[in-house]
Write an enzyme that holds these catalytic residues in place. Structure first.
Site, mmCIF file in Angstrom:
data_model
loop_
_atom_site.group_PDB
_atom_site.id
_atom_site.type_symbol
_atom_site.label_atom_id
_atom_site.label_comp_id
_atom_site.label_asym_id
_atom_site.label_seq_id
_atom_site.Cartn_x
_atom_site.Cartn_y
_atom_site.Cartn_z
ATOM 1 N N GLU A 92 0.850 -1.201 0.000
ATOM 2 C CA GLU A 92 0.000 0.000 0.000
ATOM 3 C C GLU A 92 0.878 1.242 0.000
ATOM 4 O OE1 GLU A 92 -3.373 -0.015 2.501
ATOM 5 O OE2 GLU A 92 -3.953 -2.006 1.776
ATOM 6 N N GLY B 197 5.195 -1.545 2.367
ATOM 7 C CA GLY B 197 5.052 -2.931 1.932
ATOM 8 C C GLY B 197 5.594 -3.934 2.929
ATOM 9 N N SER B 198 6.583 -3.524 3.727
ATOM 10 C CA SER B 198 7.220 -4.493 4.638
ATOM 11 C C SER B 198 6.325 -4.814 5.829
ATOM 12 C CB SER B 198 8.543 -3.922 5.165
ATOM 13 O OG SER B 198 9.393 -3.571 4.114
ATOM 14 N N GLU C 189 8.430 -8.582 -3.701
ATOM 15 C CA GLU C 189 8.276 -9.800 -2.884
ATOM 16 C C GLU C 189 9.160 -9.773 -1.621
ATOM 17 O OE1 GLU C 189 5.895 -11.931 -3.982
ATOM 18 O OE2 GLU C 189 5.863 -11.776 -6.165
ATOM 19 N N THR D 109 11.918 -6.942 0.848
ATOM 20 C CA THR D 109 13.262 -6.334 0.757
ATOM 21 C C THR D 109 14.314 -7.267 1.373
ATOM 22 O OG1 THR D 109 13.212 -5.300 2.939
ATOM 23 C CG2 THR D 109 12.185 -4.067 1.143
#
Ligand SMILES: Cc1cc2nc3c(=O)[nH]c(=O)nc-3n(C[C@H](O)[C@H](O)[C@H](O)COP(=O)(O)OP(=O)(O)OC[C@H]3O[C@@H](n4cnc5c(N)ncnc54)[C@H](O)[C@@H]3O)c2cc1C
Length: 402
Positions: free
Chosen positions: A128, A132-133, A378, A380
């Protein structure tokens, strides 16, 4: 312990390599420039069974195991070091598998055969604008039940294949908040079709690399989906997502290894040919030693990739091992392979000299493409480190609940 390949695996590698070297490799610069993988290549991939190949045959796939899927990923990365086409391949192989496992029968029957024949796209949307993480903290998009429908609101960002989905149709497996438990049991996956869906507002982003496939986002404003667009159990979406991430990470490892191999092969051909101070570059230790170091590292990471594939085959085919073994093995290759490929291509760029900086040679496309996989796509590198540390130390040492 056996480091050999079966005859079936060797035949598969040869078939994919022949196809990829003949049909894809000569056209990579073309789609890096046009921004679109040519239709005939996608049709060719479908004929080879390369699209969503892990999906069971009854839905149009090959029911391929993860070793076969990684072999193909390696060969596609070797042919397209820009890594655009491998994105299409691996997103559909990993997330098509998750959809085949958890999607409703009705939706699988209508979507998967079209994905496997290259007429529709299947992607993943967890990230979003807020991050992301940290899925727990950053996932604000919500789905609520209204009668026999779901109603979706929110926004997803940095999503691969938005333009492809808008053009071809298909779905993005989209993670939505459906509860506020404060832990991982707050999310549900929905299959969101971006094309012609009222309330979907897409955006496209201009990337630095892997130009043949798009990245974008989509806002959702009162998007209404029938109940059978729910994928998996309510509030189990996080766990389904972790399963898909592991599969995608192993495939990314394989495709980055392929790009690294191609880079070193190009580099070796170059240093044998190119002369400086009256001798081929290949005869200087200053060139030989980094070549040897990178080759040695490549060998190790490559077996790590097939170890991850083996863990997945062990689990999905023989019901042995488990998600923790898979997550660890996949995190190791997702941590090492993109950085290795990046190091390889940067070193080979040194050997090429000015030529590497020009668009006459593919090295620059590789450097731009491979970087996406350590930056983000997908997960870090730091997220892979967190997974490895969690598996080594235990969840109680993690700074958050999981
Ligand atoms: C080309 C491309 C394609 C993508 N495609 C998709 C897609 O198809 N679908 C999708 O859902 N997403 C996709 N993504 C998004 C990707 O999954 C995210 O970039 C990734 O999860 C990281 O999120 P972020 O970019 O918001 O960085 P952030 O989460 O904001 O992190 C920023 C930095 O902080 C570090 N960091 C965060 N938390 C910690 C911590 N606890 N300890 C140490 N370091 C930390 C991260 O490692 C990173 O370096 C794509 C990204 C790219 C670049």
């Amino acid at each position: 312990m056996d480091f050999g390949w079966s005859s079936e695996q060797e035949m598969w590698r040869k078939a994919v390599r022949d196809f990829a070297q003949n049909e894809i490799a000569p056209r990579v610069r073309e789609f890096d420039t046009s921004g679109e993988i040519p239709r005939e290549i996608i049709r060719g991939m479908a004929q080879m069974g390369l699209l969503a190949l892990t999906v069971p045959e009854e839905y149009g796939g090959m029911g391929a195991d993860w070793t076969m899927a990684c072999i193909a990923a390696e060969e596609l990365g070797r042919a397209d070091i820009s890594l655009a086409l491998p994105v299409l391949y691996l997103v559909e192989a990993a997330w098509g598998f998750i959809f085949a496992q958890y999607g409703s029968e009705q939706l699988k029957r209508s979507v998967l055969p079209r994905v496997c024949s290259g007429e529709a796209f299947l992607g993943i949307a967890t990230t979003e604008p807020g991050g992301g993480s940290d899925i727990l903290g950053a996932t604000r998009s919500r789905a609520v039940v209204d009668g026999d429908e779901w109603v979706l609101n929110g926004e997803k960002m940095y999503i691969s294949g938005v333009r492809e989905s808008l053009k071809m149709g298909g779905i993005h497996l989209t993670l939505l908040r459906t509860a506020d438990t404060g832990d991982h049991r707050s999310f549900t996956f929905m299959a969101v079709p971006l094309k012609d869906t009222p309330g979907i507002m897409p955006t496209l982003i201009e990337d630095m690399g892997r130009m043949g496939i798009s990245t974008g986002g989509f806002a959702m404003e009162d998007v209404r989906l029938p109940a059978h667009y729910q994928v998996g159990e309510v509030n189990r979406g996080f766990y389904h997502a972790m399963e898909g991430f592991s599969a995608a990470r192993a495939l990314i490892g394989a495709t980055c290894i392929g790009a690294a191999e191609a880079g070193l092969e190009m580099g070796m051909a170059w240093i044998k040919e190119r002369q400086a101070f009256g001798r081929p570059l290949a005869s200087y230790e200053g060139i030989q030693f980094p070549l040897a170091d990178l080759w040695a590292e490549l060998e190790g990471v490559r077996w790590g990739v097939y170890r991850a594939a083996w863990e997945m085959d062990r689990f999905y085919q023989r019901k042995e091992g488990g998600h923790h073994d898979i997550a660890m093995a996949a995190a190791i290759v997702k941590l090492r392979a993109p950085l290795l490929a990046w190091n390889v291509l940067n070193e080979v760029a040194n050997w090429y000299g000015a030529a590497a900086y020009s668009k006459e040679y593919p090295i620059e496309m590789g450097i731009r493409g491979v970087r996406s996989y350590s930056i983000g796509a997908e997960g870090t590198v730091n997220i892979q480190r967190l997974i490895i540390a969690r598996e080594l130390l235990g969840s109680e040492y993690m700074p958050y609940r999981n």
